[in-house]
Enzyme design. Structure first.
Site, mmCIF file in Angstrom:
data_model
loop_
_atom_site.group_PDB
_atom_site.id
_atom_site.type_symbol
_atom_site.label_atom_id
_atom_site.label_comp_id
_atom_site.label_asym_id
_atom_site.label_seq_id
_atom_site.Cartn_x
_atom_site.Cartn_y
_atom_site.Cartn_z
ATOM 1 N N ASP A 51 1.313 -1.042 0.047
ATOM 2 C CA ASP A 51 0.305 0.113 -0.549
ATOM 3 C C ASP A 51 1.120 1.290 -0.161
ATOM 4 O OD1 ASP A 51 -1.583 2.276 0.522
ATOM 5 O OD2 ASP A 51 -2.254 1.367 2.283
ATOM 6 N N GLU A 130 31.552 5.426 4.941
ATOM 7 C CA GLU A 130 32.012 4.895 6.090
ATOM 8 C C GLU A 130 31.079 5.943 7.441
ATOM 9 O OE1 GLU A 130 36.277 7.426 6.425
ATOM 10 O OE2 GLU A 130 36.365 6.424 4.728
ATOM 11 N N GLU A 132 29.651 6.623 10.661
ATOM 12 C CA GLU A 132 29.996 6.790 11.817
ATOM 13 C C GLU A 132 28.122 6.497 12.845
ATOM 14 O OE1 GLU A 132 33.573 9.458 11.806
ATOM 15 O OE2 GLU A 132 31.679 10.639 12.427
ATOM 16 N N GLU A 187 35.798 5.727 17.650
ATOM 17 C CA GLU A 187 35.750 7.148 17.084
ATOM 18 C C GLU A 187 36.226 7.931 17.848
ATOM 19 O OE1 GLU A 187 36.312 8.995 14.545
ATOM 20 O OE2 GLU A 187 36.028 7.492 13.352
ATOM 21 N N GLU A 194 32.980 3.484 14.430
ATOM 22 C CA GLU A 194 32.669 3.453 13.484
ATOM 23 C C GLU A 194 33.291 1.919 12.872
ATOM 24 O OE1 GLU A 194 35.483 4.777 9.763
ATOM 25 O OE2 GLU A 194 34.931 6.592 10.845
ATOM 26 N N HIS A 243 31.022 9.902 5.399
ATOM 27 C CA HIS A 243 31.756 10.024 4.006
ATOM 28 C C HIS A 243 32.260 9.102 3.104
ATOM 29 C CE1 HIS A 243 35.522 11.798 7.114
ATOM 30 N NE2 HIS A 243 34.388 12.553 7.640
ATOM 31 N N ARG A 314 42.918 17.709 5.932
ATOM 32 C CA ARG A 314 41.164 17.050 6.426
ATOM 33 C C ARG A 314 40.401 18.806 6.759
ATOM 34 N NH1 ARG A 314 41.143 11.504 7.734
ATOM 35 N NH2 ARG A 314 43.272 10.345 7.026
ATOM 36 N N GLU A 331 37.097 11.105 -1.822
ATOM 37 C CA GLU A 331 36.072 11.241 -0.078
ATOM 38 C C GLU A 331 35.909 13.390 -0.248
ATOM 39 O OE1 GLU A 331 37.823 9.712 4.066
ATOM 40 O OE2 GLU A 331 38.579 12.252 3.490
ATOM 41 N N ARG A 333 33.566 14.508 2.878
ATOM 42 C CA ARG A 333 32.943 14.423 3.826
ATOM 43 C C ARG A 333 31.842 15.052 5.085
ATOM 44 N NH1 ARG A 333 38.434 13.302 6.323
ATOM 45 N NH2 ARG A 333 37.531 14.892 7.925
#
Length: 441
Positions: A51, A130, A132, A187, A194, A243, A314, A331, A333
Protein backbone atom coordinates in the site's frame (compact mmCIF):
# COMPACT_ATOMS: atom_id res chain seq x y z
CA UNK A 1 26.23 -11.90 -7.97
CA UNK A 2 23.34 -14.04 -6.82
CA UNK A 3 20.55 -14.98 -9.23
CA UNK A 4 16.95 -15.93 -8.51
CA UNK A 5 17.92 -19.62 -8.79
CA UNK A 6 20.73 -19.07 -6.30
CA UNK A 7 18.26 -17.52 -3.85
CA UNK A 8 15.90 -20.49 -4.18
CA UNK A 9 18.71 -22.95 -3.50
CA UNK A 10 20.06 -21.07 -0.48
CA UNK A 11 16.59 -20.72 1.02
CA UNK A 12 16.07 -24.47 0.72
CA UNK A 13 19.55 -25.44 1.96
CA UNK A 14 19.42 -23.05 4.92
CA UNK A 15 15.81 -23.87 5.86
CA UNK A 16 14.66 -20.25 5.79
CA UNK A 17 11.07 -19.71 6.96
CA UNK A 18 10.40 -16.01 6.38
CA UNK A 19 11.37 -13.40 3.81
CA UNK A 20 11.44 -9.65 4.31
CA UNK A 21 10.82 -7.70 1.13
CA UNK A 22 12.65 -4.46 1.93
CA UNK A 23 12.57 -1.03 0.31
CA UNK A 24 13.34 2.57 1.23
CA UNK A 25 10.90 5.45 1.63
CA UNK A 26 11.42 8.98 0.35
CA UNK A 27 13.20 10.09 3.53
CA UNK A 28 15.55 7.11 3.76
CA UNK A 29 13.82 4.81 6.26
CA UNK A 30 14.16 1.10 5.51
CA UNK A 31 10.72 -0.53 5.27
CA UNK A 32 9.66 -4.12 4.68
CA UNK A 33 6.77 -6.51 4.32
CA UNK A 34 7.37 -9.99 5.72
CA UNK A 35 6.03 -13.00 3.84
CA UNK A 36 6.25 -16.77 4.45
CA UNK A 37 8.92 -18.45 2.40
CA UNK A 38 6.19 -20.41 0.61
CA UNK A 39 5.60 -17.21 -1.40
CA UNK A 40 9.22 -16.98 -2.58
CA UNK A 41 8.32 -17.77 -6.20
CA UNK A 42 5.68 -15.02 -6.16
CA UNK A 43 8.24 -12.63 -4.65
CA UNK A 44 10.85 -13.39 -7.31
CA UNK A 45 8.14 -12.99 -9.96
CA UNK A 46 7.45 -9.41 -8.73
CA UNK A 47 3.98 -10.27 -7.40
CA UNK A 48 4.25 -8.87 -3.86
CA UNK A 49 2.04 -5.81 -3.46
CA UNK A 50 2.20 -2.95 -0.93
CA UNK A 51 0.00 0.00 0.00
CA UNK A 52 1.95 2.99 -1.28
CA UNK A 53 -0.34 5.50 0.42
CA UNK A 54 1.05 4.42 3.80
CA UNK A 55 4.68 5.12 2.82
CA UNK A 56 6.22 8.57 3.28
CA UNK A 57 6.43 10.32 -0.09
CA UNK A 58 4.87 7.57 -2.21
CA UNK A 59 1.26 7.54 -3.48
CA UNK A 60 -2.06 9.22 -2.52
CA UNK A 61 -4.73 6.99 -0.99
CA UNK A 62 -6.81 6.93 -4.19
CA UNK A 63 -3.90 5.33 -6.14
CA UNK A 64 -2.28 3.17 -3.51
CA UNK A 65 -1.21 -0.16 -5.03
CA UNK A 66 2.47 -0.73 -5.80
CA UNK A 67 4.63 -3.78 -6.49
CA UNK A 68 8.04 -4.81 -5.16
CA UNK A 69 10.68 -6.01 -7.64
CA UNK A 70 13.44 -7.73 -5.63
CA UNK A 71 17.12 -7.69 -6.54
CA UNK A 72 18.50 -11.24 -6.03
CA UNK A 73 22.01 -9.80 -5.57
CA UNK A 74 20.81 -8.14 -2.35
CA UNK A 75 19.74 -11.43 -0.71
CA UNK A 76 20.93 -11.97 2.87
CA UNK A 77 19.99 -14.18 5.80
CA UNK A 78 19.68 -12.40 9.13
CA UNK A 79 22.26 -14.25 11.29
CA UNK A 80 20.45 -13.41 14.54
CA UNK A 81 17.42 -15.47 13.50
CA UNK A 82 17.21 -19.28 13.71
CA UNK A 83 14.90 -22.29 13.70
CA UNK A 84 11.28 -21.58 12.86
CA UNK A 85 12.09 -17.84 12.91
CA UNK A 86 14.96 -18.00 10.43
CA UNK A 87 14.53 -14.95 8.21
CA UNK A 88 16.08 -13.69 5.00
CA UNK A 89 15.73 -10.38 3.19
CA UNK A 90 15.73 -8.96 -0.33
CA UNK A 91 16.01 -5.29 -1.22
CA UNK A 92 13.47 -4.24 -3.82
CA UNK A 93 12.72 -1.59 -6.39
CA UNK A 94 9.23 -0.11 -6.27
CA UNK A 95 6.99 -0.26 -9.35
CA UNK A 96 3.59 1.11 -10.33
CA UNK A 97 0.69 -1.23 -11.13
CA UNK A 98 1.21 -0.62 -14.86
CA UNK A 99 4.69 -2.15 -14.67
CA UNK A 100 6.64 1.11 -14.83
CA UNK A 101 9.24 2.08 -12.22
CA UNK A 102 7.89 4.43 -9.54
CA UNK A 103 9.58 7.79 -10.16
CA UNK A 104 9.83 8.52 -6.43
CA UNK A 105 11.61 5.28 -5.50
CA UNK A 106 15.03 6.28 -4.10
CA UNK A 107 16.68 3.10 -5.35
CA UNK A 108 15.18 3.67 -8.78
CA UNK A 109 16.45 7.25 -8.81
CA UNK A 110 19.99 6.04 -8.17
CA UNK A 111 19.65 3.40 -10.91
CA UNK A 112 18.48 6.10 -13.35
CA UNK A 113 21.57 8.20 -12.65
CA UNK A 114 23.87 5.20 -12.93
CA UNK A 115 22.33 4.43 -16.33
CA UNK A 116 23.00 8.01 -17.44
CA UNK A 117 26.66 7.68 -16.49
CA UNK A 118 26.85 4.34 -18.32
CA UNK A 119 25.70 6.18 -21.45
CA UNK A 120 28.64 8.54 -20.95
CA UNK A 121 30.93 5.52 -21.38
CA UNK A 122 31.65 4.61 -17.76
CA UNK A 123 31.24 1.05 -16.50
CA UNK A 124 30.53 1.77 -12.85
CA UNK A 125 30.75 4.13 -9.93
CA UNK A 126 32.43 2.48 -6.96
CA UNK A 127 31.55 3.90 -3.55
CA UNK A 128 33.04 3.26 -0.14
CA UNK A 129 30.95 4.58 2.75
CA UNK A 130 32.11 5.30 6.32
CA UNK A 131 29.02 5.70 8.53
CA UNK A 132 29.68 6.56 12.18
CA UNK A 133 27.29 5.94 15.08
CA UNK A 134 26.88 6.38 18.83
CA UNK A 135 26.01 3.79 21.47
CA UNK A 136 23.91 4.88 24.44
CA UNK A 137 22.88 2.99 27.55
CA UNK A 138 19.29 1.83 28.11
CA UNK A 139 17.42 2.20 31.39
CA UNK A 140 15.90 -0.62 33.47
CA UNK A 141 12.83 -0.59 31.22
CA UNK A 142 14.88 -0.89 28.03
CA UNK A 143 14.33 2.71 26.95
CA UNK A 144 17.29 4.62 25.48
CA UNK A 145 18.97 7.14 27.77
CA UNK A 146 21.24 10.03 26.81
CA UNK A 147 24.19 8.47 28.65
CA UNK A 148 26.91 7.09 26.38
CA UNK A 149 28.30 3.71 27.29
CA UNK A 150 31.97 4.80 27.55
CA UNK A 151 34.26 7.81 27.82
CA UNK A 152 36.89 6.50 25.42
CA UNK A 153 38.63 8.44 22.65
CA UNK A 154 39.89 7.77 19.11
CA UNK A 155 41.38 4.27 18.73
CA UNK A 156 41.16 3.53 22.48
CA UNK A 157 40.98 -0.12 23.57
CA UNK A 158 39.32 -2.15 26.27
CA UNK A 159 38.67 -1.67 29.13
CA UNK A 160 38.26 2.04 28.41
CA UNK A 161 36.39 1.27 25.19
CA UNK A 162 33.36 -0.47 26.67
CA UNK A 163 31.71 -0.74 23.26
CA UNK A 164 34.33 -3.08 21.83
CA UNK A 165 32.37 -6.30 22.41
CA UNK A 166 29.25 -4.86 20.79
CA UNK A 167 31.26 -3.48 17.89
CA UNK A 168 32.94 -6.84 17.32
CA UNK A 169 29.60 -8.65 17.33
CA UNK A 170 28.29 -6.15 14.78
CA UNK A 171 31.33 -6.82 12.58
CA UNK A 172 30.84 -10.59 12.92
CA UNK A 173 27.18 -10.38 11.90
CA UNK A 174 28.00 -8.15 8.94
CA UNK A 175 30.69 -10.62 7.85
CA UNK A 176 28.14 -13.43 8.00
CA UNK A 177 25.93 -11.32 5.70
CA UNK A 178 28.67 -10.98 3.10
CA UNK A 179 30.27 -7.68 4.10
CA UNK A 180 34.06 -7.45 3.85
CA UNK A 181 35.04 -5.63 7.03
CA UNK A 182 38.21 -3.58 6.73
CA UNK A 183 38.43 -1.86 10.12
CA UNK A 184 36.49 -1.29 13.34
CA UNK A 185 37.44 1.21 16.01
CA UNK A 186 36.33 3.74 18.60
CA UNK A 187 35.86 7.22 17.17
CA UNK A 188 36.89 10.61 18.57
CA UNK A 189 33.83 11.24 20.76
CA UNK A 190 32.74 9.32 23.85
CA UNK A 191 30.38 6.51 22.83
CA UNK A 192 31.13 6.97 19.13
CA UNK A 193 32.17 4.15 16.79
CA UNK A 194 33.05 3.34 13.19
CA UNK A 195 33.07 0.08 11.25
CA UNK A 196 34.46 0.30 7.72
CA UNK A 197 33.40 -2.16 5.04
CA UNK A 198 34.84 -2.65 1.57
CA UNK A 199 33.61 -0.49 -1.31
CA UNK A 200 31.19 -1.87 -3.89
CA UNK A 201 29.33 -0.58 -6.92
CA UNK A 202 27.19 2.40 -5.98
CA UNK A 203 23.82 0.61 -5.94
CA UNK A 204 24.90 -2.23 -3.70
CA UNK A 205 26.87 0.09 -1.41
CA UNK A 206 23.60 1.95 -0.82
CA UNK A 207 21.91 -1.39 -0.09
CA UNK A 208 24.69 -2.25 2.34
CA UNK A 209 24.32 1.04 4.19
CA UNK A 210 20.67 0.18 4.82
CA UNK A 211 21.56 -3.30 6.04
CA UNK A 212 24.43 -1.85 8.10
CA UNK A 213 22.15 0.50 10.01
CA UNK A 214 19.67 -2.30 10.67
CA UNK A 215 22.39 -4.62 12.01
CA UNK A 216 23.99 -1.95 14.21
CA UNK A 217 20.65 -1.18 15.88
CA UNK A 218 19.74 -4.86 16.29
CA UNK A 219 23.06 -5.99 17.80
CA UNK A 220 23.29 -2.91 20.03
CA UNK A 221 19.86 -3.79 21.42
CA UNK A 222 21.07 -7.32 22.18
CA UNK A 223 23.88 -5.75 24.23
CA UNK A 224 21.43 -3.61 26.19
CA UNK A 225 22.45 -0.51 24.23
CA UNK A 226 20.74 1.89 21.85
CA UNK A 227 22.49 2.86 18.62
CA UNK A 228 21.80 6.14 16.86
CA UNK A 229 22.84 7.57 13.50
CA UNK A 230 21.72 11.05 14.56
CA UNK A 231 24.39 13.44 13.25
CA UNK A 232 24.87 15.42 16.48
CA UNK A 233 23.35 13.64 19.49
CA UNK A 234 25.39 15.48 22.16
CA UNK A 235 26.26 19.16 22.47
CA UNK A 236 29.95 20.05 22.56
CA UNK A 237 31.50 16.93 21.05
CA UNK A 238 32.03 15.59 17.53
CA UNK A 239 29.04 14.43 15.54
CA UNK A 240 28.71 11.41 13.25
CA UNK A 241 29.60 11.68 9.59
CA UNK A 242 29.31 9.40 6.58
CA UNK A 243 32.22 10.05 4.24
CA UNK A 244 31.72 8.87 0.67
CA UNK A 245 34.74 7.64 -1.32
CA UNK A 246 34.01 7.68 -5.06
CA UNK A 247 35.74 6.44 -8.21
CA UNK A 248 34.48 5.97 -11.76
CA UNK A 249 35.64 3.01 -13.83
CA UNK A 250 35.87 2.79 -17.62
CA UNK A 251 36.85 -0.33 -19.57
CA UNK A 252 37.80 -1.94 -16.28
CA UNK A 253 40.25 0.81 -15.37
CA UNK A 254 39.99 3.51 -12.72
CA UNK A 255 39.07 6.64 -14.71
CA UNK A 256 40.23 8.88 -11.86
CA UNK A 257 43.85 7.71 -12.02
CA UNK A 258 46.58 9.33 -14.10
CA UNK A 259 50.20 8.96 -12.92
CA UNK A 260 51.12 11.99 -15.00
CA UNK A 261 48.18 14.12 -13.93
CA UNK A 262 48.09 16.86 -11.30
CA UNK A 263 48.20 15.15 -7.88
CA UNK A 264 47.99 11.84 -9.77
CA UNK A 265 44.44 12.60 -10.92
CA UNK A 266 43.03 12.36 -14.42
CA UNK A 267 41.18 15.15 -16.22
CA UNK A 268 38.02 13.12 -15.60
CA UNK A 269 38.65 13.10 -11.85
CA UNK A 270 39.34 16.83 -11.72
CA UNK A 271 36.19 17.64 -13.71
CA UNK A 272 34.13 15.30 -11.49
CA UNK A 273 35.66 17.08 -8.49
CA UNK A 274 34.73 20.46 -9.96
CA UNK A 275 31.15 19.24 -10.31
CA UNK A 276 31.07 18.23 -6.65
CA UNK A 277 32.29 21.67 -5.59
CA UNK A 278 29.83 23.46 -7.91
CA UNK A 279 26.77 21.58 -6.68
CA UNK A 280 27.76 21.20 -3.00
CA UNK A 281 25.43 23.99 -1.80
CA UNK A 282 22.51 22.05 -3.33
CA UNK A 283 23.32 18.40 -2.61
CA UNK A 284 23.96 19.32 1.02
CA UNK A 285 20.17 19.16 1.42
CA UNK A 286 20.23 15.39 0.81
CA UNK A 287 23.70 14.71 2.25
CA UNK A 288 22.66 16.43 5.49
CA UNK A 289 18.87 16.16 5.49
CA UNK A 290 17.93 16.96 9.10
CA UNK A 291 17.85 20.09 11.20
CA UNK A 292 20.25 18.34 13.55
CA UNK A 293 22.74 17.85 10.68
CA UNK A 294 23.65 21.54 10.77
CA UNK A 295 24.67 21.35 14.42
CA UNK A 296 27.43 19.01 13.22
CA UNK A 297 28.49 21.19 10.27
CA UNK A 298 30.17 23.87 12.39
CA UNK A 299 33.89 24.70 12.75
CA UNK A 300 35.86 22.95 15.47
CA UNK A 301 34.46 19.42 15.34
CA UNK A 302 36.28 17.96 12.29
CA UNK A 303 33.23 18.21 9.99
CA UNK A 304 33.91 20.32 6.87
CA UNK A 305 32.13 23.64 6.49
CA UNK A 306 34.04 25.10 3.52
CA UNK A 307 33.80 24.24 -0.19
CA UNK A 308 37.35 23.39 -1.21
CA UNK A 309 39.56 20.37 -1.82
CA UNK A 310 42.96 19.08 -0.78
CA UNK A 311 45.09 15.96 -0.43
CA UNK A 312 46.37 15.40 3.11
CA UNK A 313 44.44 18.34 4.55
CA UNK A 314 41.21 17.20 6.25
CA UNK A 315 39.57 20.60 6.67
CA UNK A 316 38.07 21.02 3.16
CA UNK A 317 34.93 19.41 1.76
CA UNK A 318 36.75 16.95 -0.53
CA UNK A 319 39.99 15.13 0.17
CA UNK A 320 42.13 12.96 -2.11
CA UNK A 321 43.27 10.05 0.09
CA UNK A 322 46.65 8.43 -0.36
CA UNK A 323 46.83 5.71 -3.00
CA UNK A 324 46.56 5.81 -6.77
CA UNK A 325 46.01 3.25 -9.50
CA UNK A 326 42.90 1.16 -8.83
CA UNK A 327 42.35 2.83 -5.45
CA UNK A 328 42.46 6.45 -6.68
CA UNK A 329 39.34 8.15 -5.32
CA UNK A 330 37.70 11.34 -4.07
CA UNK A 331 36.47 11.44 -0.49
CA UNK A 332 33.46 13.69 0.16
CA UNK A 333 33.52 14.47 3.88
CA UNK A 334 30.35 16.45 4.56
CA UNK A 335 27.61 13.80 4.51
CA UNK A 336 26.11 12.22 7.60
CA UNK A 337 24.38 8.88 8.29
CA UNK A 338 20.89 10.40 8.49
CA UNK A 339 21.05 10.70 4.68
CA UNK A 340 19.03 8.47 2.38
CA UNK A 341 22.00 6.62 0.81
CA UNK A 342 20.37 6.15 -2.61
CA UNK A 343 19.51 9.83 -2.98
CA UNK A 344 22.81 11.01 -1.50
CA UNK A 345 24.83 8.91 -3.95
CA UNK A 346 22.56 9.82 -6.87
CA UNK A 347 23.02 13.53 -6.13
CA UNK A 348 26.80 13.45 -5.89
CA UNK A 349 27.02 11.27 -9.00
CA UNK A 350 24.87 13.76 -10.90
CA UNK A 351 27.06 16.60 -9.64
CA UNK A 352 30.24 14.85 -10.76
CA UNK A 353 28.71 13.87 -14.10
CA UNK A 354 27.80 17.51 -14.74
CA UNK A 355 31.42 18.42 -14.14
CA UNK A 356 32.60 15.82 -16.66
CA UNK A 357 30.03 16.68 -19.34
CA UNK A 358 30.85 20.38 -19.15
CA UNK A 359 34.59 19.88 -18.63
CA UNK A 360 34.53 22.00 -15.49
CA UNK A 361 37.85 23.00 -13.96
CA UNK A 362 38.50 22.56 -10.25
CA UNK A 363 40.19 25.42 -8.39
CA UNK A 364 43.63 24.96 -6.85
CA UNK A 365 43.78 22.68 -3.80
CA UNK A 366 43.89 24.28 -0.37
CA UNK A 367 46.50 22.62 1.82
CA UNK A 368 46.21 25.07 4.71
CA UNK A 369 44.00 24.58 7.75
CA UNK A 370 40.93 26.47 6.52
CA UNK A 371 39.59 26.88 10.05
CA UNK A 372 42.64 29.03 10.85
CA UNK A 373 42.19 31.25 7.80
CA UNK A 374 40.41 34.56 8.27
CA UNK A 375 37.52 35.72 6.08
CA UNK A 376 39.78 37.81 3.85
CA UNK A 377 42.13 34.86 3.22
CA UNK A 378 39.19 32.61 2.38
CA UNK A 379 37.81 35.22 -0.02
CA UNK A 380 41.17 35.49 -1.77
CA UNK A 381 41.20 31.70 -2.20
CA UNK A 382 37.56 31.72 -3.46
CA UNK A 383 36.47 29.44 -0.63
CA UNK A 384 32.73 29.53 0.02
CA UNK A 385 30.82 28.01 2.93
CA UNK A 386 28.36 25.15 2.93
CA UNK A 387 24.77 26.08 3.83
CA UNK A 388 24.39 26.83 7.52
CA UNK A 389 20.86 25.46 7.83
CA UNK A 390 18.53 22.89 6.32
CA UNK A 391 16.28 25.74 5.19
CA UNK A 392 19.06 27.28 3.10
CA UNK A 393 20.15 23.90 1.73
CA UNK A 394 16.59 23.11 0.57
CA UNK A 395 16.39 26.47 -1.22
CA UNK A 396 19.71 25.73 -2.93
CA UNK A 397 18.50 22.30 -4.06
CA UNK A 398 15.25 23.69 -5.47
CA UNK A 399 17.26 26.25 -7.47
CA UNK A 400 19.75 23.73 -8.89
CA UNK A 401 18.30 22.69 -12.27
CA UNK A 402 20.81 19.88 -12.87
CA UNK A 403 20.16 18.18 -9.56
CA UNK A 404 16.39 18.65 -9.76
CA UNK A 405 16.49 16.96 -13.17
CA UNK A 406 18.71 14.16 -11.87
CA UNK A 407 16.61 13.40 -8.80
CA UNK A 408 13.30 14.12 -10.50
CA UNK A 409 11.11 17.17 -10.07
CA UNK A 410 8.42 15.25 -8.20
CA UNK A 411 10.90 13.68 -5.80
CA UNK A 412 12.50 17.04 -5.02
CA UNK A 413 9.07 18.61 -4.45
CA UNK A 414 8.09 15.76 -2.13
CA UNK A 415 11.36 15.86 -0.22
CA UNK A 416 11.24 19.66 0.12
CA UNK A 417 7.63 19.55 1.36
CA UNK A 418 8.49 17.07 4.11
CA UNK A 419 11.52 19.07 5.15
CA UNK A 420 9.74 22.41 5.17
CA UNK A 421 7.07 20.89 7.42
CA UNK A 422 9.86 19.63 9.67
CA UNK A 423 11.44 23.08 9.82
CA UNK A 424 8.09 24.74 10.60
CA UNK A 425 7.44 22.30 13.43
CA UNK A 426 10.93 22.84 14.84
CA UNK A 427 10.52 26.61 14.80
CA UNK A 428 7.43 26.40 17.02
CA UNK A 429 8.86 23.79 19.42
CA UNK A 430 10.07 25.10 22.80
CA UNK A 431 13.33 23.43 23.84
CA UNK A 432 15.05 22.71 27.14
CA UNK A 433 17.73 25.24 26.17
CA UNK A 434 15.08 27.96 26.00
CA UNK A 435 13.69 26.98 29.39
CA UNK A 436 17.19 27.22 30.86
CA UNK A 437 18.03 30.49 29.12
CA UNK A 438 14.77 32.44 29.41
CA UNK A 439 12.57 30.99 32.16
CA UNK A 440 13.78 33.52 34.71
CA UNK A 441 13.85 36.48 32.35
Amino acid sequence: MLTADDVKKIVKDEDVHYLRMSFTDALGALKNIEIPISLLDDALDNQIKIDGSSIAGFLPIEHADMYLYPDPASFVIYPWTSGRDKTAALICDVYNVDGTPFAGDPRGILKKNLAAVNKMGFDALNVGAEPEFFLFKRDENGRPTMTVNDDAFYFDTEPKDEGEACRRDIANVLTDMGFKIEAAHHEAAAGQHEIDFRFDDALHTADKIQYFKLVVREIAKQHGLAATFMPKPITGINGSGMHMNQSLFKDGQNAFDDPNGFKGLSDTARSYLAGLLKHAPAFTAVANPTINSYKRLVPGYEAPTYIAWATDNRTPLVRIPAGRGKVARLELRSGDPSANPYIFIAAILAAGADGIKNELTAPDPVERNIYEMNAEERDEANINELPGSLEQAIANLEADKELVSALGDEYVKTFARFKKDEIAEYKTNVTNWEHKEYFGA
